[in-house]
Design an enzyme around this catalytic site. Structure first.
Site, PDB file in Angstrom:
ATOM      1  N   ARG A  26       5.176  10.208   0.683  1.00  0.00           N
ATOM      2  CA  ARG A  26       5.540   9.250   1.719  1.00  0.00           C
ATOM      3  C   ARG A  26       5.029   7.866   1.338  1.00  0.00           C
ATOM      4  O   ARG A  26       4.059   7.722   0.592  1.00  0.00           O
ATOM      5  CB  ARG A  26       4.942   9.671   3.069  1.00  0.00           C
ATOM      6  CG  ARG A  26       5.363  11.052   3.542  1.00  0.00           C
ATOM      7  CD  ARG A  26       4.630  11.433   4.818  1.00  0.00           C
ATOM      8  NE  ARG A  26       5.047  12.735   5.322  1.00  0.00           N
ATOM      9  CZ  ARG A  26       4.430  13.887   5.033  1.00  0.00           C
ATOM     10  NH1 ARG A  26       3.360  13.887   4.243  1.00  0.00           N
ATOM     11  NH2 ARG A  26       4.870  15.026   5.541  1.00  0.00           N
TER      12      ARG A  26
ATOM     13  N   LYS B 156      -0.273  13.719   6.325  1.00  0.00           N
ATOM     14  CA  LYS B 156      -0.397  13.757   7.784  1.00  0.00           C
ATOM     15  C   LYS B 156      -1.506  14.712   8.199  1.00  0.00           C
ATOM     16  O   LYS B 156      -1.684  15.761   7.594  1.00  0.00           O
ATOM     17  CB  LYS B 156       0.934  14.206   8.405  1.00  0.00           C
ATOM     18  CG  LYS B 156       2.047  13.171   8.284  1.00  0.00           C
ATOM     19  CD  LYS B 156       3.298  13.646   9.008  1.00  0.00           C
ATOM     20  CE  LYS B 156       4.382  12.579   8.986  1.00  0.00           C
ATOM     21  NZ  LYS B 156       5.606  13.022   9.709  1.00  0.00           N
TER      22      LYS B 156
ATOM     23  N   HIS C 180      11.591   6.501   2.006  1.00  0.00           N
ATOM     24  CA  HIS C 180      11.789   7.885   2.448  1.00  0.00           C
ATOM     25  C   HIS C 180      13.071   8.451   1.848  1.00  0.00           C
ATOM     26  O   HIS C 180      13.177   9.661   1.636  1.00  0.00           O
ATOM     27  CB  HIS C 180      11.841   7.947   3.975  1.00  0.00           C
ATOM     28  CG  HIS C 180      11.216   9.186   4.536  1.00  0.00           C
ATOM     29  ND1 HIS C 180       9.864   9.453   4.477  1.00  0.00           N
ATOM     30  CD2 HIS C 180      11.769  10.260   5.152  1.00  0.00           C
ATOM     31  CE1 HIS C 180       9.618  10.615   5.040  1.00  0.00           C
ATOM     32  NE2 HIS C 180      10.751  11.135   5.454  1.00  0.00           N
TER      33      HIS C 180
ATOM     34  N   ARG D  95      12.227   9.918  -1.328  1.00  0.00           N
ATOM     35  CA  ARG D  95      11.597  11.221  -1.066  1.00  0.00           C
ATOM     36  C   ARG D  95      12.677  12.289  -0.850  1.00  0.00           C
ATOM     37  O   ARG D  95      12.611  13.383  -1.418  1.00  0.00           O
ATOM     38  CB  ARG D  95      10.693  11.089   0.157  1.00  0.00           C
ATOM     39  CG  ARG D  95      10.043  12.374   0.685  1.00  0.00           C
ATOM     40  CD  ARG D  95       9.097  11.977   1.806  1.00  0.00           C
ATOM     41  NE  ARG D  95       8.677  13.090   2.631  1.00  0.00           N
ATOM     42  CZ  ARG D  95       7.622  13.878   2.376  1.00  0.00           C
ATOM     43  NH1 ARG D  95       6.913  13.677   1.282  1.00  0.00           N
ATOM     44  NH2 ARG D  95       7.282  14.847   3.198  1.00  0.00           N
TER      45      ARG D  95
ATOM     46  N   HIS E 232       5.076  19.472   3.818  1.00  0.00           N
ATOM     47  CA  HIS E 232       5.637  19.891   5.109  1.00  0.00           C
ATOM     48  C   HIS E 232       4.817  21.046   5.675  1.00  0.00           C
ATOM     49  O   HIS E 232       4.514  21.999   4.964  1.00  0.00           O
ATOM     50  CB  HIS E 232       7.092  20.360   4.951  1.00  0.00           C
ATOM     51  CG  HIS E 232       8.051  19.234   4.705  1.00  0.00           C
ATOM     52  ND1 HIS E 232       9.291  19.416   4.125  1.00  0.00           N
ATOM     53  CD2 HIS E 232       7.968  17.906   4.974  1.00  0.00           C
ATOM     54  CE1 HIS E 232       9.912  18.254   4.053  1.00  0.00           C
ATOM     55  NE2 HIS E 232       9.136  17.324   4.555  1.00  0.00           N
TER      56      HIS E 232
ATOM     57  N   TYR F 184      17.016  20.167   3.115  1.00  0.00           N
ATOM     58  CA  TYR F 184      17.465  19.751   1.783  1.00  0.00           C
ATOM     59  C   TYR F 184      18.409  20.780   1.162  1.00  0.00           C
ATOM     60  O   TYR F 184      19.227  20.423   0.318  1.00  0.00           O
ATOM     61  CB  TYR F 184      16.266  19.498   0.875  1.00  0.00           C
ATOM     62  CG  TYR F 184      15.387  18.384   1.395  1.00  0.00           C
ATOM     63  CD1 TYR F 184      15.855  17.078   1.425  1.00  0.00           C
ATOM     64  CD2 TYR F 184      14.116  18.637   1.897  1.00  0.00           C
ATOM     65  CE1 TYR F 184      15.076  16.050   1.935  1.00  0.00           C
ATOM     66  CE2 TYR F 184      13.329  17.619   2.401  1.00  0.00           C
ATOM     67  CZ  TYR F 184      13.815  16.331   2.424  1.00  0.00           C
ATOM     68  OH  TYR F 184      13.054  15.316   2.926  1.00  0.00           O
TER      69      TYR F 184
END
Length: 309
Positions: A160, A184, A255, A258, A281, A290
């Site tokens: 990110r 995150k 992004h 990404r 994730h 994806y």
């Protein structure tokens, strides 16, 4: 008063908002972007409560009917489904916080349905476009070397933009070709990168970074022109500028690089679990989008090429 543009809160509302912001930052450990969005949403909700004349204090009348009325007003104002989904999540977080603190007797957010944001397929570069975007220019100025290193590392790792900006020089293991990333929720992961990214970052670190380095640079891997740690806005401008030079390429953010990296990994045969780990994730469901991107691209190629499509 429009719900989407609340006025300055009074002292009581300001105290509630400050306490909630502290909860999001210290206890929930949310990103600064999410905290700003949630604080704005709660400010809007509190002013909606006051406008409804529910009582003498800000939280009087905070019930399920009021929450639904607030969200309905947002919907009538033309907000997107994604924004409404975020505001619903914020309302549930806020009422739970207020109930735990004893500010309200019950938690009405438990009765609030979870709005689903639409899962749209992200735009991505195809592999020739990615190759064109990453082709180095003849420019050897510090800015050009930094920009090239940023583009290579974003695409090579799929990290990110916030993760890239927070990288320190010591986070790169040049021997093992991996970087340490804090994502995150302050979750740490190790992400591999290839030789093109290594060469680009080395050129930046050896030939350019020392020219911009100042005492305020500390250990930041990527710097702005004044020597401070690079910010996400600058990285976004770098990506937009480079992609405008690629014929037929969509105008993507960092992004988007990404998304492109993840899609190309799956197209190249990587398994879903590995891509999930690389992207950081928490849920495999997030990574599965994806596979839909790849399938849609396969269908498009089939329709274009097959004589009996």
């Amino acid at each position: 008063m429009p719900t989407g543009a609340p006025s300055q809160p009074d002292d009581e509302a300001a105290e509630i908002i400050t306490a909630f912001e502290r909860h999001l930052r210290l206890e929930r450990d949310l990103s600064p972007h999410t905290i700003r969005a949630y604080v704005s949403d709660v400010t809007s909700l509190l002013h909606h409560l006051r406008d409804q004349g529910t009582g003498e204090t800000w939280l009087t009348g905070l019930d399920i009917a009021t929450l639904r009325h607030w969200l309905a007003a947002q919907h009538a104002g033309g907000l997107s489904r994604a924004t409404l989904a975020r505001r619903t999540a914020c309302a549930r977080t806020f009422t739970a916080f207020c109930h735990r603190q004893g500010r309200i007797p019950t938690d009405p957010g438990l009765l609030l349905g979870s709005a689903k944001a639409p899962r749209t397929l992200p735009a991505v570069l195809d592999q020739p476009q990615a190759q064109a975007a990453l082709t180095p220019t003849e420019d050897t100025t510090p800015k050009a070397l930094r920009d090239q290193a940023i583009l290579e590392l974003l695409y090579a790792t799929g990290i990110r933009v916030s993760e890239l900006c927070s990288l320190d020089v010591g986070d790169m293991d040049r021997t093992r070709h991996v970087i340490r990333v804090v994502g995150k929720g302050r979750k740490e992961r190790t992400v591999p990168f290839g030789l093109p990214a290594l060469r680009a970052v080395d050129l930046w670190c050896v030939n350019a970074r020392p020219l911009w380095s100042t005492p305020k640079s500390a250990d930041a891997l990527f710097l702005g022109t004044r020597g401070g740690r690079i910010d996400p806005g600058t990285v976004r401008r770098i990506v937009h500028t480079r992609l405008r030079q690629v014929e037929g390429a969509p105008d993507l953010s960092p992004h988007g690089l990404r998304h492109s990296a993840a899609t190309h990994l799956l197209e190249g045969g990587a398994d879903l679990r590995s891509v999930q780990e690389l992207l950081g994730h928490s849920s495999l469901n997030t990574t599965q989008i994806y596979t839909h991107v790849s399938i849609d691209r396969l269908r498009a190629a089939y329709r274009q090429a097959h004589p009996r499509a």
